[in-house]
Design a protein around this motif. Structure first.
Motif, PDB file in Angstrom:
ATOM      1  N   UNK A   1       0.841  -1.197   0.000  1.00 54.23           N
ATOM      2  CA  UNK A   1       0.000   0.000   0.000  1.00 54.23           C
ATOM      3  C   UNK A   1       0.884   1.258   0.000  1.00 54.23           C
ATOM      4  N   UNK A   2       0.278   2.446  -0.125  1.00 54.16           N
ATOM      5  CA  UNK A   2       1.089   3.676  -0.170  1.00 54.16           C
ATOM      6  C   UNK A   2       1.939   3.914   1.085  1.00 54.16           C
ATOM      7  N   UNK A   3       1.535   3.345   2.226  1.00 51.42           N
ATOM      8  CA  UNK A   3       2.330   3.489   3.459  1.00 51.42           C
ATOM      9  C   UNK A   3       3.462   2.472   3.520  1.00 51.42           C
ATOM     10  N   UNK A   4       3.611   1.688   2.447  1.00 48.69           N
ATOM     11  CA  UNK A   4       4.663   0.680   2.306  1.00 48.69           C
ATOM     12  C   UNK A   4       4.462  -0.532   3.223  1.00 48.69           C
ATOM     13  N   UNK A   5       3.225  -0.755   3.644  1.00 48.00           N
ATOM     14  CA  UNK A   5       2.898  -1.989   4.360  1.00 48.00           C
ATOM     15  C   UNK A   5       2.704  -3.082   3.316  1.00 48.00           C
ATOM     16  N   UNK A   6       3.239  -4.265   3.595  1.00 52.03           N
ATOM     17  CA  UNK A   6       3.099  -5.402   2.690  1.00 52.03           C
ATOM     18  C   UNK A   6       1.892  -6.217   3.154  1.00 52.03           C
ATOM     19  N   UNK A   7       0.949  -6.434   2.228  1.00 50.90           N
ATOM     20  CA  UNK A   7      -0.289  -7.151   2.543  1.00 50.90           C
ATOM     21  C   UNK A   7      -0.335  -8.497   1.822  1.00 50.90           C
ATOM     22  N   UNK A   8      -0.792  -9.505   2.556  1.00 50.17           N
ATOM     23  CA  UNK A   8      -1.083 -10.809   1.967  1.00 50.17           C
ATOM     24  C   UNK A   8      -2.579 -11.021   2.125  1.00 50.17           C
ATOM     25  N   UNK A   9      -3.234 -11.400   1.042  1.00 46.88           N
ATOM     26  CA  UNK A   9      -4.680 -11.640   1.062  1.00 46.88           C
ATOM     27  C   UNK A   9      -4.978 -13.018   0.487  1.00 46.88           C
TER      28      UNK A   9
END
Length: 124
Positions: free
Chosen positions: A43-51
């Motif tokens: 995301x724009x905050x540089x958090x890495x997401x796994x879905x």
């Protein structure tokens, strides 16, 4: 299900979430994404997401998909930290410890928070 984990190794947040892909696309304003068994993105905050659409700790398929997505997440995290995925040692061997360490860290973090189903021990 939604969980956040902060990697001490990289000083970065990673999330794991399950649910509808339509809600995911709306929540994160994602485009050009079709149905998938799993997805990893930043995301724009540089958090890495796994879905994933759903997850069961007793499903070998779900664990396989999660493992696949964790490798993507680890590669993104290492890239942001400017840590190479692998390096050659002085004697020419391939060192993949940074990648292996982060994959293990994320796998343990997420699986330790997933509700456990009762299962019988496998007898040998």
């Amino acid at each position: 299900m939604f969980m956040t984990y902060h990697s001490r190794f990289l000083d970065r947040d990673f999330t794991f979430e399950t649910g509808s892909i339509a809600k995911l696309k709306k929540k994160y304003k994602l485009e050009n994404i079709e149905d998938a068994n799993g997805l990893t993105f930043i995301d724009p905050a540089m958090t890495v997401h796994i879905w994933m659409p759903s997850f069961s700790a007793t499903s070998p398929t779900d664990i396989s998909v999660l493992s696949h997505e964790i490798v993507h997440a680890a590669c993104f995290g290492l890239d942001f930290a400017q840590i190479p995925l692998f390096q050659r040692t002085d004697d020419g061997d391939l060192n993949t410890e940074a990648l292996a360490y982060l994959v293990g860290e994320l796998t343990e973090a997420f699986l330790s928070k997933v509700p456990k189903a009762k299962s019988k021990a496998v007898k040998q």
